[in-house]
Design a protein around this motif. Structure first.
Motif, PDB file in Angstrom:
ATOM      1  N   PRO A  59       5.828  -6.501  -4.067  1.00 46.82           N
ATOM      2  CA  PRO A  59       5.217  -7.654  -3.401  1.00 46.82           C
ATOM      3  C   PRO A  59       5.170  -8.882  -4.298  1.00 46.82           C
ATOM      4  CG  PRO A  59       3.934  -5.673  -2.999  1.00 46.82           C
ATOM      5  CD  PRO A  59       4.964  -5.304  -4.020  1.00 46.82           C
ATOM      6  N   SER A  60       5.276 -10.047  -3.667  1.00 41.02           N
ATOM      7  CA  SER A  60       5.340 -11.291  -4.436  1.00 41.02           C
ATOM      8  C   SER A  60       4.099 -11.493  -5.295  1.00 41.02           C
ATOM      9  CB  SER A  60       5.534 -12.487  -3.500  1.00 41.02           C
ATOM     10  OG  SER A  60       4.465 -12.583  -2.565  1.00 41.02           O
ATOM     11  N   ASP A 139      -0.388  -7.526   3.589  1.00 46.43           N
ATOM     12  CA  ASP A 139      -1.717  -7.987   3.992  1.00 46.43           C
ATOM     13  C   ASP A 139      -2.630  -6.832   4.398  1.00 46.43           C
ATOM     14  OD1 ASP A 139      -1.042 -10.805   3.816  1.00 46.43           O
ATOM     15  OD2 ASP A 139       0.143 -10.492   5.616  1.00 46.43           O
ATOM     16  N   ASP A 140      -2.028  -5.688   4.726  1.00 42.63           N
ATOM     17  CA  ASP A 140      -2.792  -4.568   5.266  1.00 42.63           C
ATOM     18  C   ASP A 140      -3.267  -3.573   4.216  1.00 42.63           C
ATOM     19  OD1 ASP A 140      -2.362  -5.423   7.969  1.00 42.63           O
ATOM     20  OD2 ASP A 140      -0.321  -4.626   7.834  1.00 42.63           O
ATOM     21  N   VAL A 141      -2.776  -3.687   2.996  1.00 40.14           N
ATOM     22  CA  VAL A 141      -3.075  -2.680   1.972  1.00 40.14           C
ATOM     23  C   VAL A 141      -3.604  -3.340   0.706  1.00 40.14           C
ATOM     24  CG1 VAL A 141      -1.425  -0.972   2.827  1.00 40.14           C
ATOM     25  CG2 VAL A 141      -0.664  -2.697   1.170  1.00 40.14           C
ATOM     26  N   GLU A 142      -4.382  -2.586  -0.042  1.00 42.31           N
ATOM     27  CA  GLU A 142      -4.892  -3.092  -1.316  1.00 42.31           C
ATOM     28  C   GLU A 142      -3.806  -3.071  -2.378  1.00 42.31           C
ATOM     29  OE1 GLU A 142      -8.469  -2.103  -4.529  1.00 42.31           O
ATOM     30  OE2 GLU A 142      -8.574  -1.330  -2.479  1.00 42.31           O
ATOM     31  N   ARG A 143      -2.943  -2.043  -2.322  1.00 44.61           N
ATOM     32  CA  ARG A 143      -1.878  -1.879  -3.314  1.00 44.61           C
ATOM     33  C   ARG A 143      -0.534  -1.742  -2.592  1.00 44.61           C
ATOM     34  NH1 ARG A 143      -3.428   3.297  -6.653  1.00 44.61           N
ATOM     35  NH2 ARG A 143      -3.257   4.114  -4.525  1.00 44.61           N
ATOM     36  N   GLY A 144       0.444  -2.539  -3.014  1.00 47.92           N
ATOM     37  CA  GLY A 144       1.772  -2.451  -2.424  1.00 47.92           C
ATOM     38  C   GLY A 144       2.660  -1.479  -3.181  1.00 47.92           C
ATOM     39  N   LYS A 145       3.920  -1.436  -2.777  1.00 50.36           N
ATOM     40  CA  LYS A 145       4.907  -0.593  -3.437  1.00 50.36           C
ATOM     41  C   LYS A 145       5.020  -0.995  -4.916  1.00 50.36           C
ATOM     42  CE  LYS A 145       7.432  -0.886   0.916  1.00 50.36           C
ATOM     43  NZ  LYS A 145       8.682  -1.310   1.594  1.00 50.36           N
ATOM     44  N   PRO A 146       5.132  -0.038  -5.841  1.00 52.10           N
ATOM     45  CA  PRO A 146       5.478   1.378  -5.681  1.00 52.10           C
ATOM     46  C   PRO A 146       4.298   2.312  -5.424  1.00 52.10           C
ATOM     47  CG  PRO A 146       5.393   0.846  -8.004  1.00 52.10           C
ATOM     48  CD  PRO A 146       5.119  -0.444  -7.260  1.00 52.10           C
ATOM     49  N   HIS A 147       3.134   1.806  -5.084  1.00 49.17           N
ATOM     50  CA  HIS A 147       2.036   2.675  -4.688  1.00 49.17           C
ATOM     51  C   HIS A 147       2.316   3.244  -3.292  1.00 49.17           C
ATOM     52  CE1 HIS A 147      -0.397   1.551  -8.123  1.00 49.17           C
ATOM     53  NE2 HIS A 147      -0.077   0.285  -7.904  1.00 49.17           N
ATOM     54  N   PRO A 148       1.714   4.354  -2.937  1.00 48.33           N
ATOM     55  CA  PRO A 148       2.008   4.994  -1.654  1.00 48.33           C
ATOM     56  C   PRO A 148       1.315   4.354  -0.462  1.00 48.33           C
ATOM     57  CG  PRO A 148       0.392   6.282  -2.862  1.00 48.33           C
ATOM     58  CD  PRO A 148       0.835   5.185  -3.797  1.00 48.33           C
ATOM     59  N   LEU A 152       1.382   5.564   3.574  1.00 49.40           N
ATOM     60  CA  LEU A 152       0.244   6.332   4.064  1.00 49.40           C
ATOM     61  C   LEU A 152      -0.389   5.642   5.273  1.00 49.40           C
ATOM     62  CD1 LEU A 152      -1.422   7.321   0.663  1.00 49.40           C
ATOM     63  CD2 LEU A 152      -0.171   8.832   2.227  1.00 49.40           C
ATOM     64  N   LEU A 153      -0.496   4.302   5.206  1.00 45.26           N
ATOM     65  CA  LEU A 153      -1.091   3.569   6.319  1.00 45.26           C
ATOM     66  C   LEU A 153      -0.174   3.591   7.541  1.00 45.26           C
ATOM     67  CD1 LEU A 153      -3.357   1.895   7.486  1.00 45.26           C
ATOM     68  CD2 LEU A 153      -2.323  -0.138   6.445  1.00 45.26           C
ATOM     69  N   ALA A 154       1.140   3.461   7.335  1.00 41.50           N
ATOM     70  CA  ALA A 154       2.071   3.526   8.465  1.00 41.50           C
ATOM     71  C   ALA A 154       1.965   4.872   9.177  1.00 41.50           C
ATOM     72  CB  ALA A 154       3.497   3.289   7.984  1.00 41.50           C
ATOM     73  N   ALA A 155       1.940   5.957   8.412  1.00 40.39           N
ATOM     74  CA  ALA A 155       1.799   7.287   9.015  1.00 40.39           C
ATOM     75  C   ALA A 155       0.458   7.407   9.743  1.00 40.39           C
ATOM     76  CB  ALA A 155       1.932   8.359   7.942  1.00 40.39           C
ATOM     77  N   ASP A 156      -0.598   6.886   9.129  1.00 37.71           N
ATOM     78  CA  ASP A 156      -1.918   6.943   9.754  1.00 37.71           C
ATOM     79  C   ASP A 156      -1.937   6.168  11.065  1.00 37.71           C
ATOM     80  OD1 ASP A 156      -4.886   7.587   9.511  1.00 37.71           O
ATOM     81  OD2 ASP A 156      -4.958   5.403   9.642  1.00 37.71           O
ATOM     82  N   ARG A 157      -1.323   5.007  11.091  1.00 33.77           N
ATOM     83  CA  ARG A 157      -1.299   4.210  12.325  1.00 33.77           C
ATOM     84  C   ARG A 157      -0.489   4.887  13.421  1.00 33.77           C
ATOM     85  NH1 ARG A 157      -1.029  -2.131  10.118  1.00 33.77           N
ATOM     86  NH2 ARG A 157      -3.267  -2.212   9.623  1.00 33.77           N
ATOM     87  N   ALA A 171      15.123   0.020  -2.150  1.00 27.59           N
ATOM     88  CA  ALA A 171      14.630  -0.326  -3.487  1.00 27.59           C
ATOM     89  C   ALA A 171      13.927   0.862  -4.124  1.00 27.59           C
ATOM     90  CB  ALA A 171      13.669  -1.508  -3.406  1.00 27.59           C
ATOM     91  N   THR A 172      14.069   0.970  -5.429  1.00 29.10           N
ATOM     92  CA  THR A 172      13.440   2.090  -6.134  1.00 29.10           C
ATOM     93  C   THR A 172      11.915   2.035  -6.013  1.00 29.10           C
ATOM     94  OG1 THR A 172      13.541   0.851  -8.219  1.00 29.10           O
ATOM     95  CG2 THR A 172      15.334   2.393  -7.764  1.00 29.10           C
ATOM     96  N   ALA A 173      11.333   0.854  -6.008  1.00 27.76           N
ATOM     97  CA  ALA A 173       9.876   0.756  -5.878  1.00 27.76           C
ATOM     98  C   ALA A 173       9.405   1.382  -4.582  1.00 27.76           C
ATOM     99  CB  ALA A 173       9.434  -0.703  -5.960  1.00 27.76           C
ATOM    100  N   GLY A 174      10.116   1.122  -3.497  1.00 27.28           N
ATOM    101  CA  GLY A 174       9.754   1.705  -2.214  1.00 27.28           C
ATOM    102  C   GLY A 174       9.967   3.204  -2.172  1.00 27.28           C
ATOM    103  N   LEU A 175      11.062   3.671  -2.761  1.00 30.97           N
ATOM    104  CA  LEU A 175      11.337   5.106  -2.787  1.00 30.97           C
ATOM    105  C   LEU A 175      10.283   5.855  -3.585  1.00 30.97           C
ATOM    106  CD1 LEU A 175      15.186   4.837  -3.313  1.00 30.97           C
ATOM    107  CD2 LEU A 175      14.068   5.771  -1.269  1.00 30.97           C
ATOM    108  N   ILE A 176       9.863   5.276  -4.700  1.00 31.89           N
ATOM    109  CA  ILE A 176       8.814   5.902  -5.505  1.00 31.89           C
ATOM    110  C   ILE A 176       7.511   5.972  -4.707  1.00 31.89           C
ATOM    111  CG2 ILE A 176       7.351   5.591  -7.538  1.00 31.89           C
ATOM    112  CD1 ILE A 176       9.877   4.348  -8.904  1.00 31.89           C
TER     113      ILE A 176
END
Length: 225
Positions: A59-60, A139-148, A152-157, A171-176
């Motif tokens: 994330p920027s 905007d929806d998460v406290e921590r972006g990629k490479p955090h999960p 986790l939120l997409a699956a929850d929704r 991107a490797t950050a997203g895969l991690i």
């Protein structure tokens, strides 16, 4: 690797409840626009190209926190946001992206992106890709990629177990982040060298035209196209 010799390895025969897609570099080609915006931004702040090497898919706000003194961060964030929102004219779907999204039911598809919501909206409109009902932005998460957190939120929704979801990323950050969320992973080689994404993904294809998502009893399977 061609579509005819695609090796999906451990993904073969697995049934997933849903597919969670990254957006930039996975569903849409925004690289020219992203490059123009960030080059303009970097010149303004005296940042070199080498300083960006490890930040693809991050994330920027996290990039700015690493590269810009704290007193300038709010200004720097507003500047890159304005640049990116103003530059979407040549954003277009990547090969196979529209077909992939159209092959899935709403309950089986989501986007999890490092973009802010207004930039995601602008790039979806500019590219013309189908818009899933379920989306997650920075905007929806406290921590972006490479955090999960985004996955986790997409699956929850979607009301699903992330362990039964497949994430598609460039991107490797997203895969991690996807792996940390417990998701299976499919990498596309659109922006990152194959050897880098292969180290983090269950399987690798050139782009989404190399696979198809097939409706089966109990969910969706991924097969070579």
């Amino acid at each position: 690797m061609t579509a005819t010799d695609t090796d999906l390895g451990p993904l073969v025969g697995r049934t997933f409840d849903a597919i969670i897609f990254d957006m930039d570099g996975t569903l849409v080609n925004s690289l020219p626009a992203v490059t123009r915006s960030w080059v303009t931004w970097a010149i303004h702040y005296g940042i070199t190209e080498e300083q960006f090497n490890e930040y693809h898919g991050v994330p920027s706000g996290a990039i700015i926190a690493e590269l810009i003194p704290e007193a300038q961060r709010d200004e720097a964030k507003r500047y890159i946001d304005d640049l990116e929102l103003a530059d979407v004219a040549d954003v277009e779907p990547l090969p196979g992206a529209v077909a992939a999204l159209e092959s899935l039911q709403e309950s089986q598809r989501a986007i999890a992106t490092s973009c802010h919501r207004d930039l995601m909206d602008a790039r979806i409109v500019a590219s013309g890709i189908p818009r899933p009902d379920t989306t997650v932005t920075i905007d929806d998460v406290e921590r972006g990629k490479p955090h999960p957190d985004p996955f986790l939120l997409a699956a929850d929704r979607l009301g699903l177990d992330p362990k039964r979801c497949l994430v598609v990323e460039d991107a490797t950050a997203g895969l991690i982040g996807a792996r940390r969320a417990g998701c299976a992973t499919l990498a596309v080689v659109t922006t990152t060298p194959r050897e880098k994404v292969a180290a983090e993904a269950d399987a690798v294809v050139d782009n989404l035209s190399g696979v198809r998502f097939v409706q089966v009893e109990g969910g969706v399977q991924v097969e070579p196209a």
